[in-house]
Design a protein around this motif. Structure first.
Motif, PDB file in Angstrom:
ATOM      1  N   SER A 111       4.164  -0.834   1.052  1.00  0.00           N
ATOM      2  CA  SER A 111       3.900  -2.040   1.839  1.00  0.00           C
ATOM      3  C   SER A 111       2.520  -2.022   2.483  1.00  0.00           C
ATOM      4  N   SER A 126      -2.810  -3.903   3.080  1.00  0.00           N
ATOM      5  CA  SER A 126      -1.384  -4.216   2.963  1.00  0.00           C
ATOM      6  C   SER A 126      -1.194  -5.274   1.888  1.00  0.00           C
ATOM      7  N   THR A 131       2.752  -7.883   7.729  1.00  0.00           N
ATOM      8  CA  THR A 131       3.225  -6.628   8.299  1.00  0.00           C
ATOM      9  C   THR A 131       3.026  -6.654   9.794  1.00  0.00           C
ATOM     10  N   THR A 169       5.033   3.159  14.304  1.00  0.00           N
ATOM     11  CA  THR A 169       5.341   2.494  13.032  1.00  0.00           C
ATOM     12  C   THR A 169       5.374   0.989  13.134  1.00  0.00           C
ATOM     13  N   ASP A 172       8.281  -3.733  12.601  1.00  0.00           N
ATOM     14  CA  ASP A 172       9.022  -3.972  11.360  1.00  0.00           C
ATOM     15  C   ASP A 172       9.955  -2.786  11.139  1.00  0.00           C
ATOM     16  N   LEU A 175      11.093  -0.372   7.332  1.00  0.00           N
ATOM     17  CA  LEU A 175      10.078   0.417   6.636  1.00  0.00           C
ATOM     18  C   LEU A 175      10.240   1.895   6.949  1.00  0.00           C
ATOM     19  N   THR A 177       7.875   5.344   7.061  1.00  0.00           N
ATOM     20  CA  THR A 177       6.457   5.621   7.280  1.00  0.00           C
ATOM     21  C   THR A 177       6.173   7.070   6.938  1.00  0.00           C
ATOM     22  N   GLN A 197       3.303   3.064   4.531  1.00  0.00           N
ATOM     23  CA  GLN A 197       4.598   2.482   4.871  1.00  0.00           C
ATOM     24  C   GLN A 197       5.279   1.986   3.597  1.00  0.00           C
ATOM     25  N   LYS A 199       8.856   0.104   1.871  1.00  0.00           N
ATOM     26  CA  LYS A 199       9.992  -0.776   2.105  1.00  0.00           C
ATOM     27  C   LYS A 199      11.307  -0.028   1.880  1.00  0.00           C
ATOM     28  N   THR A 200      12.316  -0.415   2.636  1.00  0.00           N
ATOM     29  CA  THR A 200      13.651   0.202   2.500  1.00  0.00           C
ATOM     30  C   THR A 200      14.526  -0.521   1.491  1.00  0.00           C
TER      31      THR A 200
END
Length: 602
Positions: A111, A126, A131, A169, A172, A175, A177, A197, A199-200
């Motif tokens: 990200s 980014s 973000t 972090t 957000d 995410l 990190t 960072q 994304k989950t």
């Protein structure tokens, strides 16, 4: 005791009693066994999910490993540009940040990427999506406890999960990190800090994929928890950012990787299993309601009880309607078998129906017919063997051949050819010695010498009719073969193969080893044989001479190809024997194949 009472006792002892015992044992032990198996299956699933997550982070580690040494990162940290500087500095910073953007496209989960230079410079890139990360100054970063951990790792990555260290972090919370120290790849001096960072979404998809059952009360729940019990990800998205009091996650320390126990989770009795992700103490946790497990076990036990009762009823019906009839069929076959034992081979069992008892009766009838046929074949083989042995005895010393040889010797004596007389006498002596040998089996060496003597004698007599060659491999000389195997075949070539032939005949004899067997080949360039003669030799057209003219047939044709073939097949079995290839006007090729055997192996 007769067969029927035995079958009844066997039915009760081997079917009824085991079925009842199986039902009782299954009812008593199924709940405990199923719970144990489900716990093991849960741990296997947990390994699969945890392995995928660990591979995901490992892949990102490898990506950033290559990124810290890339020219984009190294050149940016060496530039010492101040973001508050003039326009040229801002343009250069923009170029470096654009170059950093290339790293983001190497993995869709990335990200944002940002660099902190030791001189205070900051570079950030980014994706197009917004973000919420707001970088702090390098001085504040140095005062944070996480900075010391990053420096201690000396270039290895340090991961921060969602809801952890939010002052670093950003806001957000979806995410992960990563922070790591960047060194100059030429001098290995510290250059700055790289923050990435991730994304989950992909990890959340992994958790959702393994929570497959549709009913909410039986659905398995997956969470990722840090060392302090903070829930960073929840497959149901209900406990994220909250702390859990489950003690299972606190048991995974040191090298221990798995733990599983029954405990309370969210005021509900559950089976909780945990898997160590080897990331800053992060633990993957699966939660399954204990009540759902128990309800599944009860239904399973009910199924077992119903199936056991149904099997018992079916077994009783089977005993009533089928066992008695099968017993009658078996007893009938046994009675007929006793008659066959007394020699009554014309006995047959009536076979009517479509079940296995009919197959048993047909198999019995087929067996009796096969026995009768085999007895007839044995008697026929014995008669043929006796006839072949009689022909062999008659062919061992042929009066005409002996008289002609002696006449040749007498003519040589009249011409004072002493050397030829000596050679002829020695060959005749060797021929008679082998013919009168007591054993039916001799060595290949003796058989070759015997046929050589025969050919030498015939060459003296018919020196203008034929010639011969012998090609024998040295290693076959000590193997064994039936006596008088080659001489009748050579005699057949001379008497029948060269009759009416224009030119000089040629007999080529070769003995060699082929594929684990001894192979003899007798080849001539004679007149060959037509299809009728080949059919007679193959047994398609039978020759049945009476015993009265057997001597005449033996004198006219010698032992004969047919009798040689019978002797070989009877002695060595159907896998070996004699094969003839011939065409009228093109000569004949005879091949004999026998197993390798020596005298000490017999």
């Amino acid at each position: 005791m007769n067969l029927r009472p035995k079958l009844l006792l066997a039915f009760i002892g081997l079917i009824v009693v085991p079925l009842v015992a199986l039902g009782i044992a299954s009812f008593v032990n199924s709940e405990r066994l199923l719970e144990k198996k489900y716990s093991e299956q849960t741990e296997i699933t947990l390994k699969a999910v945890g392995g995928n997550i660990r591979y995901f982070f490992k892949e990102l580690d490898q990506l950033t490993d290559s990124s810290v040494t890339s020219s984009y990162v190294q050149d940016a940290l060496r530039s010492s540009l101040d973001p508050r500087g003039d326009a040229s500095s801002l343009i250069a910073i923009g170029q470096y940040e654009k170059s950093l953007g290339r790293i983001l496209f190497q993995n869709p989960a990335l990200s944002m990427i940002m660099l902190y230079g030791k001189d205070g410079s900051i570079f950030k890139s980014s994706r197009n999506d917004p973000t919420n990360f707001r970088p702090i100054s390098y001085e504040l970063l140095q005062s944070h406890p996480i900075y010391k951990e990053v420096m201690k790792k000396n270039g290895l990555p340090v991961w921060i999960g969602p809801y952890e260290q939010q002052e670093l972090t950003g806001s957000d919370l979806s995410l992960f990190t990563q922070m790591r120290l960047v060194k100059d790849y030429e001098t290995l001096n510290d250059r700055g800090i790289m923050i990435t960072q991730v994304k989950t979404n992909e990890i959340d998809s992994m958790l959702q994929d393994f929570a497959l059952p549709s009913e909410e009360q039986t659905k398995t729940r997956y969470l990722i928890v840090n060392r302090d019990g903070l829930v960073m990800l929840d497959s149901l998205h209900a406990l994220e950012g909250k702390e859990t009091d489950s003690q299972t996650t606190l048991k995974l320390q040191g090298t221990e990787r798995y733990a599983s126990q029954r405990s309370s989770f969210g005021d509900e009795d559950s089976l909780v299993s945990a898997y160590n992700l080897d990331r800053n103490g992060w633990v993957l946790v699966s939660v399954k309601s204990w009540q759902s497990l128990t309800s599944e076990n009860v239904r399973f036990v009910q199924w077992i009880g119903g199936i056991t009762l149904l099997c018992l009823i079916s077994a009783v019906l089977f005993n009533i309607f089928f066992v008695s009839r099968v017993a009658k069929a078996i007893i009938r076959v046994v009675r007929k078998m006793r008659l066959v034992e007394q020699g009554m081979l014309d006995i047959r069992v009536p076979a009517a129906g479509r079940d296995e008892t009919v197959l048993l009766a047909r198999s019995f009838n087929s067996m009796v017919e096969t026995i009768s046929r085999l007895l007839r074949e044995v008697r026929t083989e014995q008669e043929r063997k006796q006839r072949a042995e009689m022909m062999l005895m008659q062919a061992q010393i042929k009066p005409h051949f002996l008289f002609n040889t002696l006449e040749s010797i007498n003519a040589m004596a009249a011409q004072n050819e002493g050397a030829k007389i000596m050679q002829m006498v020695r060959r005749l002596s060797n021929l008679l010695r082998t013919s009168m040998h007591q054993s039916e089996v001799i060595t290949v060496r003796q058989e070759v010498e015997h046929v050589r003597s025969y050919l030498e004698i015939q060459t003296y007599r018919f020196e203008e009719i034929f010639t011969y060659t012998l090609d024998v491999e040295e290693e076959v000389l000590d193997y064994e073969v039936l006596k008088l195997t080659l001489q009748p075949l050579v005699e057949n070539c001379i008497q029948h193969g060269f009759e009416g032939l224009e030119g000089v005949g040629l007999i080529a004899i070769a003995v060699r080893l082929r594929e684990g067997a001894v192979e003899f080949e007798i080849k001539d360039n004679g007149i060959g044989m037509n299809e009728a003669a080949l059919r007679r030799l193959g047994g398609e057209e039978q020759e049945n001479p009476g015993l009265a003219d057997a001597a005449e047939l033996g004198e006219r044709r010698g032992l004969g190809l047919r009798n040689v073939a019978d002797r070989l097949r009877i002695h060595y079995g159907p896998a070996y024997g004699l094969r003839i290839c011939s065409q009228e006007g093109y000569g004949t090729v005879i091949r004999i194949r026998i197993p390798r055997s020596r005298g000490d192996e017999m």
